[in-house]
Design a protein around this motif. Structure first.
Motif, PDB file in Angstrom:
ATOM      1  N   ALA A 150      -2.907   4.324  -3.122  1.00 38.62           N
ATOM      2  CA  ALA A 150      -1.940   5.243  -2.523  1.00 38.62           C
ATOM      3  C   ALA A 150      -2.259   5.519  -1.057  1.00 38.62           C
ATOM      4  O   ALA A 150      -1.365   5.510  -0.200  1.00 38.62           O
ATOM      5  CB  ALA A 150      -1.915   6.558  -3.311  1.00 38.62           C
ATOM      6  N   LEU A 151      -3.533   5.750  -0.757  1.00 45.92           N
ATOM      7  CA  LEU A 151      -3.926   6.033   0.623  1.00 45.92           C
ATOM      8  C   LEU A 151      -3.757   4.795   1.502  1.00 45.92           C
ATOM      9  O   LEU A 151      -3.352   4.899   2.665  1.00 45.92           O
ATOM     10  CB  LEU A 151      -5.381   6.516   0.666  1.00 45.92           C
ATOM     11  N   THR A 152      -4.038   3.621   0.949  1.00 47.33           N
ATOM     12  CA  THR A 152      -3.864   2.384   1.705  1.00 47.33           C
ATOM     13  C   THR A 152      -2.397   2.156   2.041  1.00 47.33           C
ATOM     14  O   THR A 152      -2.066   1.681   3.144  1.00 47.33           O
ATOM     15  CB  THR A 152      -4.402   1.185   0.901  1.00 47.33           C
ATOM     16  N   LEU A 153      -1.509   2.518   1.123  1.00 53.12           N
ATOM     17  CA  LEU A 153      -0.073   2.326   1.352  1.00 53.12           C
ATOM     18  C   LEU A 153       0.495   3.343   2.333  1.00 53.12           C
ATOM     19  O   LEU A 153       1.606   3.175   2.819  1.00 53.12           O
ATOM     20  CB  LEU A 153       0.683   2.414   0.022  1.00 53.12           C
ATOM     21  N   GLY A 154      -0.268   4.412   2.600  1.00 51.62           N
ATOM     22  CA  GLY A 154       0.185   5.354   3.611  1.00 51.62           C
ATOM     23  C   GLY A 154       0.282   6.800   3.194  1.00 51.62           C
ATOM     24  O   GLY A 154       0.761   7.640   3.964  1.00 51.62           O
ATOM     25  N   ASN A 160      12.701   4.005 -12.415  1.00 53.35           N
ATOM     26  CA  ASN A 160      13.348   3.102 -11.452  1.00 53.35           C
ATOM     27  C   ASN A 160      12.377   2.614 -10.387  1.00 53.35           C
ATOM     28  O   ASN A 160      11.803   1.549 -10.513  1.00 53.35           O
ATOM     29  CB  ASN A 160      14.583   3.766 -10.831  1.00 53.35           C
ATOM     30  N   VAL A 161      12.188   3.390  -9.345  1.00 52.54           N
ATOM     31  CA  VAL A 161      11.215   3.071  -8.298  1.00 52.54           C
ATOM     32  C   VAL A 161      10.118   4.125  -8.365  1.00 52.54           C
ATOM     33  O   VAL A 161      10.402   5.320  -8.298  1.00 52.54           O
ATOM     34  CB  VAL A 161      11.881   3.069  -6.909  1.00 52.54           C
ATOM     35  N   ASP A 162       8.857   3.680  -8.506  1.00 53.53           N
ATOM     36  CA  ASP A 162       7.779   4.665  -8.652  1.00 53.53           C
ATOM     37  C   ASP A 162       7.314   5.189  -7.301  1.00 53.53           C
ATOM     38  O   ASP A 162       7.814   4.784  -6.241  1.00 53.53           O
ATOM     39  CB  ASP A 162       6.613   4.083  -9.461  1.00 53.53           C
ATOM     40  N   GLY A 163       6.345   6.102  -7.364  1.00 48.44           N
ATOM     41  CA  GLY A 163       5.888   6.751  -6.145  1.00 48.44           C
ATOM     42  C   GLY A 163       5.246   5.812  -5.146  1.00 48.44           C
ATOM     43  O   GLY A 163       5.453   5.941  -3.939  1.00 48.44           O
ATOM     44  N   LEU A 164       4.460   4.849  -5.635  1.00 44.95           N
ATOM     45  CA  LEU A 164       3.807   3.904  -4.728  1.00 44.95           C
ATOM     46  C   LEU A 164       4.834   3.052  -3.990  1.00 44.95           C
ATOM     47  O   LEU A 164       4.699   2.800  -2.788  1.00 44.95           O
ATOM     48  CB  LEU A 164       2.833   3.027  -5.507  1.00 44.95           C
ATOM     49  N   GLN A 165       5.859   2.612  -4.700  1.00 38.31           N
ATOM     50  CA  GLN A 165       6.918   1.833  -4.057  1.00 38.31           C
ATOM     51  C   GLN A 165       7.674   2.679  -3.038  1.00 38.31           C
ATOM     52  O   GLN A 165       8.038   2.199  -1.965  1.00 38.31           O
ATOM     53  CB  GLN A 165       7.876   1.290  -5.124  1.00 38.31           C
ATOM     54  N   ALA A 166       7.906   3.937  -3.392  1.00 34.00           N
ATOM     55  CA  ALA A 166       8.617   4.834  -2.468  1.00 34.00           C
ATOM     56  C   ALA A 166       7.783   5.104  -1.214  1.00 34.00           C
ATOM     57  O   ALA A 166       8.316   5.128  -0.102  1.00 34.00           O
ATOM     58  CB  ALA A 166       8.948   6.150  -3.174  1.00 34.00           C
ATOM     59  N   ILE A 167       6.477   5.287  -1.392  1.00 35.13           N
ATOM     60  CA  ILE A 167       5.595   5.492  -0.240  1.00 35.13           C
ATOM     61  C   ILE A 167       5.667   4.291   0.699  1.00 35.13           C
ATOM     62  O   ILE A 167       5.794   4.441   1.920  1.00 35.13           O
ATOM     63  CB  ILE A 167       4.137   5.721  -0.693  1.00 35.13           C
ATOM     64  N   THR A 168       5.616   3.099   0.125  1.00 36.36           N
ATOM     65  CA  THR A 168       5.677   1.879   0.930  1.00 36.36           C
ATOM     66  C   THR A 168       6.969   1.817   1.735  1.00 36.36           C
ATOM     67  O   THR A 168       6.956   1.548   2.942  1.00 36.36           O
ATOM     68  CB  THR A 168       5.578   0.637   0.021  1.00 36.36           C
TER      69      THR A 168
END
Length: 211
Positions: A99-103, A65-73
């Motif tokens: 990943a680090l850039t997204l937070g 559904n929603v992956d980890g990068l989207q969830a981090i954002t």
């Protein structure tokens, strides 16, 4: 845990039950930590974060559904101060950098020892960053190298799907010579010998999804 202090409240986001069970078991052995929620995908991770406001979130990258990068954002937009540890089987300097850039606060591989995980959780709760040694080495190896452009990534994804230069050109509404030019740039940037080698390197470094 010292008297008067509160345990580190942790949210686990991973679609594999055995991984969640293992993390929960490791965390509950620590007197200064507690698991406040468990999510099976990115959507649930976002919802549970908003409900519990954990001190630290352990986030898998590949979830339905929603992956980890989207969830981090989404989580960082809701709570810029959120401490998020990426916990994944996927290394690769491009993926880590994204990943680090997204937070994301820290980046660990699922091969990490129980002690490494506990250390990373305590560090994240204190606002400190932990990057797995093998990932730090990978980042250092590729520091200063050129990344792929959005167009080059589009071309390489189509190469990965098995399309010829002509088919890719038709798909992107450009000339075949333009695609050849993009491929020449891709091979140079990745240090690849041919199209197949370029896809293999791009997957390993995290530019593309897994093979």
């Amino acid at each position: 845990m010292e008297q008067g202090t509160h345990p580190i409240r942790i949210l686990i986001a991973d679609d594999h039950p055995m991984m969640r069970d293992g993390l929960r078991s490791a965390i509950t052995l620590e007197t200064d930590m507690e698991v406040v929620g468990e999510a099976i995908d990115g959507n649930e991770a976002i919802a549970l974060f908003k409900t519990f406001r954990p001190d630290v979130t352990l986030m898998d990258l590949q979830m339905p559904n929603v992956d980890g990068l989207q969830a981090i954002t989404a989580i960082r937009q809701f709570a810029p101060e959120a401490s998020i540890i990426v916990f994944t089987v996927y290394p690769g300097d491009a993926r880590v950098t994204q990943a680090l850039t997204l937070g994301a606060t820290s980046y660990l591989l699922k091969s990490a020892s129980r002690q490494d995980i506990i250390v990373a959780i305590r560090a994240a709760a204190e606002g400190r960053q932990i990057i797995a040694k093998e990932i730090s080495a990978d980042l250092a190896n590729h520091r200063g190298t050129a990344g792929l452009t959005v167009r080059e990534l589009s071309v390489l994804r189509l190469v990965k799907s098995g399309m010829s230069n002509r088919a890719i050109a038709d798909s992107l509404f450009v000339s075949e010579d333009t695609i050849k030019s993009h491929m020449k740039s891709i091979l140079s940037k990745l240090g690849a010998s041919d199209r197949t080698h370029a896809v293999t390197i791009a997957v390993k470094r995290g530019f593309l999804d897994s093979l």
